[in-house]
Motif scaffolding. Structure first.
Motif, short mmCIF file in Angstrom:
data_model
loop_
_atom_site.label_atom_id
_atom_site.label_comp_id
_atom_site.label_asym_id
_atom_site.label_seq_id
_atom_site.Cartn_x
_atom_site.Cartn_y
_atom_site.Cartn_z
N ALA A 44 0.80 -1.22 0.00
CA ALA A 44 0.00 0.00 0.00
C ALA A 44 0.84 1.28 0.00
O ALA A 44 0.30 2.37 0.25
N HIS A 45 2.13 1.15 -0.31
CA HIS A 45 3.00 2.34 -0.30
C HIS A 45 4.19 2.07 -1.21
O HIS A 45 5.29 1.77 -0.75
N LEU A 46 3.96 2.21 -2.52
CA LEU A 46 5.01 1.91 -3.50
C LEU A 46 5.23 3.11 -4.41
O LEU A 46 4.27 3.72 -4.90
N HIS A 47 6.51 3.44 -4.64
CA HIS A 47 6.89 4.51 -5.56
C HIS A 47 7.64 3.90 -6.75
O HIS A 47 8.45 2.99 -6.59
N TYR A 48 7.35 4.44 -7.93
CA TYR A 48 8.12 4.09 -9.13
C TYR A 48 8.66 5.39 -9.71
O TYR A 48 8.15 5.91 -10.70
N THR A 264 9.40 2.45 -1.79
CA THR A 264 10.56 2.35 -2.69
C THR A 264 10.93 3.72 -3.26
O THR A 264 10.99 3.92 -4.46
N TRP A 265 11.23 4.67 -2.38
CA TRP A 265 11.49 6.04 -2.81
C TRP A 265 12.91 6.22 -3.32
O TRP A 265 13.21 7.20 -4.01
N VAL A 266 13.80 5.31 -2.97
CA VAL A 266 15.16 5.29 -3.51
C VAL A 266 15.42 3.90 -4.08
O VAL A 266 14.78 2.91 -3.69
N ASN A 267 16.39 3.81 -4.99
CA ASN A 267 16.62 2.54 -5.68
C ASN A 267 17.08 1.43 -4.75
O ASN A 267 16.83 0.25 -5.02
N ARG A 269 15.82 0.61 -2.04
CA ARG A 269 14.64 -0.10 -1.55
C ARG A 269 14.17 -1.15 -2.56
O ARG A 269 13.63 -2.19 -2.16
N TRP A 270 14.37 -0.87 -3.85
CA TRP A 270 14.05 -1.88 -4.85
C TRP A 270 15.00 -3.07 -4.73
O TRP A 270 14.58 -4.23 -4.88
N MET A 271 16.25 -2.81 -4.43
CA MET A 271 17.23 -3.90 -4.31
C MET A 271 16.86 -4.87 -3.18
O MET A 271 17.12 -6.06 -3.26
N TYR A 272 16.22 -4.32 -2.14
CA TYR A 272 15.88 -5.15 -0.98
C TYR A 272 14.38 -5.39 -0.87
O TYR A 272 13.88 -5.71 0.21
N TYR A 273 13.68 -5.27 -1.98
CA TYR A 273 12.23 -5.40 -1.96
C TYR A 273 11.80 -6.76 -1.39
O TYR A 273 10.94 -6.83 -0.50
N GLU A 274 12.40 -7.81 -1.89
CA GLU A 274 12.00 -9.15 -1.44
C GLU A 274 12.32 -9.38 0.03
O GLU A 274 11.54 -10.00 0.76
N ASP A 275 13.44 -8.84 0.50
CA ASP A 275 13.77 -8.96 1.91
C ASP A 275 12.76 -8.23 2.79
O ASP A 275 12.40 -8.70 3.87
N THR A 276 12.31 -7.08 2.32
CA THR A 276 11.29 -6.34 3.07
C THR A 276 10.02 -7.17 3.23
O THR A 276 9.45 -7.25 4.32
N MET A 277 9.60 -7.79 2.15
CA MET A 277 8.38 -8.60 2.21
C MET A 277 8.57 -9.86 3.05
O MET A 277 7.65 -10.29 3.76
#
Length: 309
Positions: A44-48, A264-267, A269-277
């Motif tokens: 519910a809080h994703l930036h591209y 994912t306001w900085v890149n 966060r994308w690198m660690y997306y799966e770890d976050t989930m």
């Protein structure tokens, strides 16, 4: 019988089959135990943002981000981006998002550039942009909300555009995504015709700097449409990534009022997306199964009318 003989020729012997099944189910069970909750997730809080992909270049093109969502079991997202081109790109990728099993819920971000972070609340052209975007819509349907926006000084909730946007959100039944402190929550709610009794507001991170749990509880009781988004929330988890006791108690009291997010306001966060989930899945396992599923999926799906996969 011939087909059965061929099948047997390629299928391992019984003892080997038993070993393979034991290995498979052992790995699956271990993964489930390690992950805790194994159902669908609503981000519910994703930036591209443009740093990830500007339409022509960037480290995270659409196939990359959709693959990360798919591997993480994320089935729906609230997309809000700087500028809104990123959200429109996700909304327009209908075939790709469908293949990944991801539903895009588009929001209007108030930032055309970084300068807007600090003046959106008084900048009339921001309000005009929101009206233009609402009229325009997206390939995934109408915009469903406004934000994420920031107020680094809670007093700026008195800004003329901030007040107009809160009133507009209630009038148009738009959800607000706000990165603000607890004082600003009260001020923003006061700007709506219902004084916060009808508007729906997602509180990014459920408070800047770690608003005390008791204060969070009081605000949830005061405003029926307030929901807490839990990404990067200080004090949420304790040793081993387990849910802290005071937060567990609050979630049990208000199981329909919390959401997850990636921010994912900085890149990085994308690198660690799966770890976050994976981290979410761990502490969701500390909750009763029905509460875990509500926070992980059903609250977001209900808020935006997204079908359960």
């Amino acid at each position: 019988m011939a087909s059965g003989s061929n099948f047997g020729h390629f299928w391992p012997l019984p003892s080997v089959r038993r070993s393979l099944f034991a290995l498979f189910f052992g790995v699956f069970s271990a993964a489930a135990a390690a992950g805790g909750y194994t159902g669908p997730l609503f981000d519910a809080h994703l930036h591209y943002n443009t740093e990830a992909w500007n339409g022509q270049a960037g480290p995270h093109p659409l196939p990359d981000v959709l693959a990360r969502m798919q591997r993480s079991g994320v089935k729906a997202i609230v997309a809000n981006s700087r500028p809104n081109d990123g959200t429109r790109a996700l909304a327009e990728a209908r075939a790709e998002t469908r293949a990944a099993g991801v539903t895009v819920v588009p929001f209007i971000r108030l930032y055309r550039n970084r300068d807007d972070y600090n003046n959106w609340f008084r900048e009339e052209t921001i309000y005009e942009m929101v009206l233009a975007e609402l009229a325009r819509g997206t390939a995934a349907g109408p915009y469903r909300g406004i934000g994420e926006f920031h107020l680094y000084d809670s007093a700026n909730a008195h800004g003329p555009v901030a007040r107009k946007l809160m009133a507009l959100a209630e009038e148009k039944n738009l959800v607000v995504l706000a990165h603000v402190d607890d004082v600003a929550i009260d001020l923003l709610m006061a700007a709506t015709p219902s004084k916060g009794q009808k508007v729906r507001l997602i509180w990014a991170h459920t408070g800047i700097g770690g608003t005390p749990v008791e204060r969070v509880e009081a605000l949830l009781a005061r405003y029926p449409g307030l929901m807490g988004e839990l990404s990067y929330r200080p004090g949420l988890t304790c040793e081993g990534g387990k849910l802290c006791g005071d937060w567990r108690a609050l979630m049990l009291k208000y199981p329909g009022r919390f959401l997850l997010g990636s921010d994912t306001w900085v890149n990085q966060r994308w690198m660690y997306y799966e770890d976050t989930m994976k981290g979410y899945r761990t502490w969701l396992g500390d909750l009763p199964a029905d509460v875990a599923r509500r926070i992980a999926w059903e609250n977001g799906a209900t808020l935006f009318g997204v079908k359960t996969p």
